[in-house]
Scaffold this active site. Sequence first.
Site, mmCIF file in Angstrom:
data_model
loop_
_atom_site.group_PDB
_atom_site.id
_atom_site.type_symbol
_atom_site.label_atom_id
_atom_site.label_comp_id
_atom_site.label_asym_id
_atom_site.label_seq_id
_atom_site.Cartn_x
_atom_site.Cartn_y
_atom_site.Cartn_z
ATOM 1 N N ALA A 150 26.629 33.321 -9.921
ATOM 2 C CA ALA A 150 27.514 34.392 -10.375
ATOM 3 C C ALA A 150 28.583 33.825 -11.297
ATOM 4 O O ALA A 150 29.242 32.839 -10.962
ATOM 5 C CB ALA A 150 28.160 35.084 -9.181
ATOM 6 N N GLN A 209 31.070 34.655 -15.254
ATOM 7 C CA GLN A 209 31.323 35.273 -16.555
ATOM 8 C C GLN A 209 30.714 34.295 -17.559
ATOM 9 O O GLN A 209 31.086 33.136 -17.623
ATOM 10 C CB GLN A 209 32.824 35.430 -16.779
ATOM 11 C CG GLN A 209 33.228 36.306 -17.964
ATOM 12 C CD GLN A 209 32.775 35.802 -19.317
ATOM 13 O OE1 GLN A 209 31.927 36.435 -19.971
ATOM 14 N NE2 GLN A 209 33.265 34.658 -19.760
ATOM 15 N N TYR A 237 35.571 29.739 -21.637
ATOM 16 C CA TYR A 237 34.385 29.706 -20.779
ATOM 17 C C TYR A 237 34.038 28.269 -20.373
ATOM 18 O O TYR A 237 33.848 27.964 -19.189
ATOM 19 C CB TYR A 237 33.201 30.350 -21.491
ATOM 20 C CG TYR A 237 31.870 30.089 -20.838
ATOM 21 C CD1 TYR A 237 31.574 30.621 -19.585
ATOM 22 C CD2 TYR A 237 30.902 29.304 -21.470
ATOM 23 C CE1 TYR A 237 30.356 30.370 -18.974
ATOM 24 C CE2 TYR A 237 29.688 29.051 -20.867
ATOM 25 C CZ TYR A 237 29.413 29.585 -19.616
ATOM 26 O OH TYR A 237 28.209 29.334 -19.020
ATOM 27 N N VAL A 249 17.075 35.071 -27.247
ATOM 28 C CA VAL A 249 15.624 35.254 -27.190
ATOM 29 C C VAL A 249 15.296 36.709 -26.891
ATOM 30 O O VAL A 249 14.427 37.308 -27.536
ATOM 31 C CB VAL A 249 14.994 34.311 -26.144
ATOM 32 C CG1 VAL A 249 13.521 34.649 -25.931
ATOM 33 C CG2 VAL A 249 15.137 32.854 -26.582
ATOM 34 N N GLY A 304 33.387 30.830 -31.977
ATOM 35 C CA GLY A 304 33.055 30.247 -30.679
ATOM 36 C C GLY A 304 31.743 29.508 -30.626
ATOM 37 O O GLY A 304 31.465 28.809 -29.640
ATOM 38 N N ASP A 305 30.890 29.649 -31.644
ATOM 39 C CA ASP A 305 29.574 29.006 -31.616
ATOM 40 C C ASP A 305 29.678 27.516 -31.927
ATOM 41 O O ASP A 305 30.362 27.120 -32.882
ATOM 42 C CB ASP A 305 28.638 29.638 -32.649
ATOM 43 C CG ASP A 305 27.923 30.866 -32.134
ATOM 44 O OD1 ASP A 305 28.028 31.145 -30.924
ATOM 45 O OD2 ASP A 305 27.255 31.543 -32.938
#
Length: 308
Positions: free
Chosen positions: A74, A76, A143, A187, A275-276
Amino acid sequence: MRILVTGGAGFIGGHIARQALAEGHEVAILDNLRRAKRERVTPGATFYEVDVVDEATVRHAVADYRPQAISHQAAQVSVPASIDDPALDCRINVEGTVNLLQAAVAQGVERFVFASTGGAIYGEVAEGSLATTEWAPKPGSPYAISKFAAEAYVSYAAKQHGLKTSILRYANVYGPGQSSEGEAGVVAIFLERIARGEAVTVFARTTPGDGGCIRDYVYVSDVADANLLAMTAAAPPPLANVSTGVATNTTTLADGLARALGKEVSINDAGPRRGDLECSVLEPTLPAWGQAVSLDQGLARVAEGTRT
């Protein structure tokens, strides 16, 4: 073994739950159903509709089920969402993990497996290189920061309380049942659009048309295998990359999906996305923790589900 899978109604957690049941384990699923539906709960599993940020209900569920092992999926998982609301990201990924660890220690749980991120925690990986677990993490988003902080709490629980723990740093996971909504399932997004004859967007590494970001795509059954190995092996590694070590840019991924579907693909080249990372490829910790399903095989499997 009695296994509790958090986030077990979701994509990765659902595969772990089904595989565990197929191997003869008893399984319970803990999920708040915000991003999943009740019908996605694996038949044969005990179900707790619980949010990991609710300490009291987490403690109650773990005390009620008394698992021998917890697979904590679990989370985010969206980098852009973490940028928009880092406090929420922290509550779910850090506080939620602490709640589960405290409940695990209180109930004498034997194994605790934590799903972390190799795709974000190492930062930029130079093209042609592979990130190993010896690399110093360089989290570049809320994140990644929250996952790294949660890892520290997992390691603390192992040292302070003797809880046997495994931290699994995933590369980019894909496979059947992945959602095409949000940011995480490229994907699944490409699969739906190519199947409908629609164009796909490739976000550049630096310049539109450069092939897009480079990633390490690992099939979901390999991830489920790694989790079950971590819960059942006599001496699993405390930290492992679950990855393939194979670099694939976004355009190559789109072309591979088109071949698997027997269709043509039209690509719209766009600029970089916030963010990539430009490149993220991980060295599998051990053969048993890495690639069993090649990218071509995996794409063929998800394409077959689309055709049927």
